[in-house]
Design a protein around this motif. Sequence first.
Motif, short mmCIF file in Angstrom:
data_model
loop_
_atom_site.label_atom_id
_atom_site.label_comp_id
_atom_site.label_asym_id
_atom_site.label_seq_id
_atom_site.Cartn_x
_atom_site.Cartn_y
_atom_site.Cartn_z
N LEU A 367 -21.36 32.89 1.31
CA LEU A 367 -21.80 34.25 0.95
C LEU A 367 -22.27 34.30 -0.50
N ALA A 368 -21.54 33.62 -1.38
CA ALA A 368 -21.92 33.65 -2.80
C ALA A 368 -23.32 33.06 -2.98
N ALA A 369 -23.64 31.99 -2.23
CA ALA A 369 -24.96 31.37 -2.35
C ALA A 369 -26.06 32.34 -1.91
N LYS A 370 -25.69 33.31 -1.10
CA LYS A 370 -26.68 34.31 -0.64
C LYS A 370 -26.58 35.59 -1.46
N GLY A 371 -25.83 35.55 -2.54
CA GLY A 371 -25.74 36.71 -3.42
C GLY A 371 -24.84 37.81 -2.91
N ARG A 372 -23.92 37.48 -2.00
CA ARG A 372 -23.00 38.50 -1.48
C ARG A 372 -21.57 38.19 -1.93
N ARG A 373 -20.71 39.18 -1.75
CA ARG A 373 -19.30 39.02 -2.15
C ARG A 373 -18.39 39.12 -0.94
N LEU A 374 -17.48 38.17 -0.85
CA LEU A 374 -16.54 38.13 0.29
C LEU A 374 -15.40 39.12 0.08
N VAL A 375 -15.11 39.88 1.11
CA VAL A 375 -13.93 40.76 1.11
C VAL A 375 -13.02 40.30 2.25
N GLY A 376 -11.70 40.29 2.01
CA GLY A 376 -10.77 39.93 3.07
C GLY A 376 -9.47 40.69 2.93
N TRP A 377 -8.74 40.80 4.03
CA TRP A 377 -7.40 41.41 4.00
C TRP A 377 -6.48 40.52 3.17
N ASP A 378 -5.31 41.04 2.77
CA ASP A 378 -4.55 40.36 1.72
C ASP A 378 -3.99 38.99 2.11
N GLU A 379 -4.02 38.64 3.40
CA GLU A 379 -3.59 37.29 3.77
C GLU A 379 -4.50 36.22 3.18
N ILE A 380 -5.69 36.60 2.69
CA ILE A 380 -6.55 35.57 2.09
C ILE A 380 -5.95 35.06 0.77
N LEU A 381 -4.85 35.67 0.34
CA LEU A 381 -4.13 35.13 -0.82
C LEU A 381 -3.35 33.87 -0.45
N GLU A 382 -3.04 33.74 0.86
CA GLU A 382 -2.25 32.58 1.33
C GLU A 382 -2.96 31.29 0.97
N GLY A 383 -2.24 30.38 0.39
CA GLY A 383 -2.81 29.05 0.14
C GLY A 383 -3.90 29.05 -0.91
N GLY A 384 -4.02 30.12 -1.67
CA GLY A 384 -5.00 30.14 -2.77
C GLY A 384 -6.22 30.97 -2.44
N LEU A 385 -6.55 31.86 -3.37
CA LEU A 385 -7.65 32.81 -3.16
C LEU A 385 -8.99 32.14 -3.50
N ALA A 386 -9.98 32.35 -2.64
CA ALA A 386 -11.33 31.85 -2.93
C ALA A 386 -11.84 32.52 -4.21
N PRO A 387 -12.63 31.78 -5.02
CA PRO A 387 -12.95 32.28 -6.37
C PRO A 387 -13.59 33.67 -6.42
N GLY A 388 -14.51 33.97 -5.50
CA GLY A 388 -15.21 35.26 -5.62
C GLY A 388 -14.61 36.37 -4.78
N ALA A 389 -13.48 36.11 -4.14
CA ALA A 389 -12.99 37.03 -3.11
C ALA A 389 -12.47 38.35 -3.66
N ILE A 390 -12.69 39.39 -2.88
CA ILE A 390 -12.14 40.73 -3.16
C ILE A 390 -11.06 40.98 -2.10
N VAL A 391 -9.92 41.48 -2.54
CA VAL A 391 -8.77 41.61 -1.63
C VAL A 391 -8.59 43.07 -1.20
N MET A 392 -8.41 43.25 0.12
CA MET A 392 -8.00 44.55 0.63
C MET A 392 -6.49 44.50 0.86
N SER A 393 -5.76 45.27 0.09
CA SER A 393 -4.30 45.21 0.09
C SER A 393 -3.76 46.16 1.16
N TRP A 394 -3.41 45.60 2.32
CA TRP A 394 -2.98 46.47 3.42
C TRP A 394 -1.47 46.41 3.65
N GLN A 395 -0.86 45.24 3.32
CA GLN A 395 0.60 45.12 3.54
C GLN A 395 1.30 45.66 2.29
#
Length: 533
Positions: A367-395
């Motif tokens: 997504l970053a290579a296409k100029g977009r930003r990744l958004v994910g639910w807060d489990e994307i924190l598991e095992g290390g967050l991708a550098p450009g990621a935006i977190v949706m904190s639901w838990q």
Amino acid sequence: MSLLAVTLALTAKGLASSSISIVPQPASMTVNEGAFKLSPETSISASGGVEKLGIQLQRDLALATGFNLPVVRRAKANTIRLKTSTSLSKLGAEGYKLNVKSDGIEIAAYQPAGVFYGIQSLRQLLPAENFRQAKVDGVEWTVPCVSIQDQPRFSWRGLHIDVGRHFLPKEFLLKYIDLIALHKMNVMHLHLTEDQGWRIEIKKYPKLTSVGAWRKETMAGHYEENRYDGTPHGGFYTQEDLREVVRYAQDRFVTVMPEIEMPGHAQAAIAAYPELGNTGKQLEVGTKWGVYENVFNANDTTVHFLQDVLTEVLDIFPSSFIHIGGDECPKSQWKHSPEAQAKIKQLGLKDEHELQSWFIQQMDKFLAAKGRRLVGWDEILEGGLAPGAIVMSWQGEAGGIAAAKAGHDVIMTPGHSTYLDHYQTKDRKGEGVAIGGFLPLKSVYGYEPVPKELSATEAKHVLGAQGQLWTEYIPNPKRLEYMAFPRACALSEVLWTPAKDKDFPNFLKRLDPHLKRLSILDVNYRKVDDSQK
Ligand code: ACM
């Protein structure tokens, strides 16, 4: 001015301000004496890139008033003047000034979005009947004289909608966008794929919809009853449908953020293409609610498949923000899969959580290579967050706090304050079936999106918040409206109005006339009573 005149003026102001109901409450408003009267002789002037908004306002007002107000370039007297000006940059991209005087109205902003929000306030200053879709006789179309200077507290003011559990018609998405915009919200998070249904046409992989969009039946009643209705359910949006939704939203300054779920919540896609799963078994599209064990495998071919899907998604949705889910991905199949274990070894990862993190990182890079930003639910924190990621904190808020402290942008979506699929009254009798929980209007109104654990610098990473409408127990638009409103009205104020000006009793006073607008717009809102306060 004599004492009597002052008293009369104050009384007039008091009366006027008590009858004014703008939701969300503007950042600052002065009520003056007098009113502007809309008549067939009124004109609309629009300049500075807002000509289209002039025509939109003309159309909106024409239905109920029957006036065909001309849209002109230059303002005269008796004009609603719309304009942008670089001198108003302090108002930000979405702020506006609205001045109503007895001889004319001016809406001025730095950017067109601000003019659009000024128009939303103007329509809420007019009699509620201006929202009718047909001519109304016998109404005086007056606007009280006010001076408003307004801008939002947060840049992300969202409502989510899950069309995976229950498919909802395109026409309803358009209505939902209108309601989002009416409340000066600016994001529709469109949750397009689920275990129980894949809802977006992907030309390269037609079985995602020919197979994945249809299930043989649906749970009836609440989960514990384990009953099924025996009735097939399904549907999907063509790419042309979704382009129409995006255009409609753009005209109303709403960003449509698509969500394609991975690596969990994937059963419908795996039913269509079993090679995307871990067992090779032919699955059926999910019929039961809950979290499924059947998740995407982490093979390179599957990563490429999903990147192909995203390529088509990006072509439809211009949103800078693209949601890839990331929540509720059980690891049991990866634990037992020789392929997944080999991948963990090959990549030098510690465990399945790091494999999930690797998976998300592939999407983040793509997504970053296409100029977009990744958004994910807060489990994307598991095992290390991708550098450009935006977190949706639901838990709760912990994920948002951790991500903001690590320098990531976050969107607050905690279940306890923003899950509008929860019951809104304590007494559930007569409420219909909902997933559970208890989130009354008052609690939504009282929600503060910036956790107190954050420093002022970290707090800048909180882009805003949004309300969630998961649809396991929301089978149709009327039910969705019942769950969303009026709680979404309260959330709009959380996100727009300065924190110091939030006032629940005052909101309730303004909500009463606002609900009349929602009635006219045929919104099946939950009536307000003490059970929600
Ligand atoms: C979620 O509610 N699973 C994001």
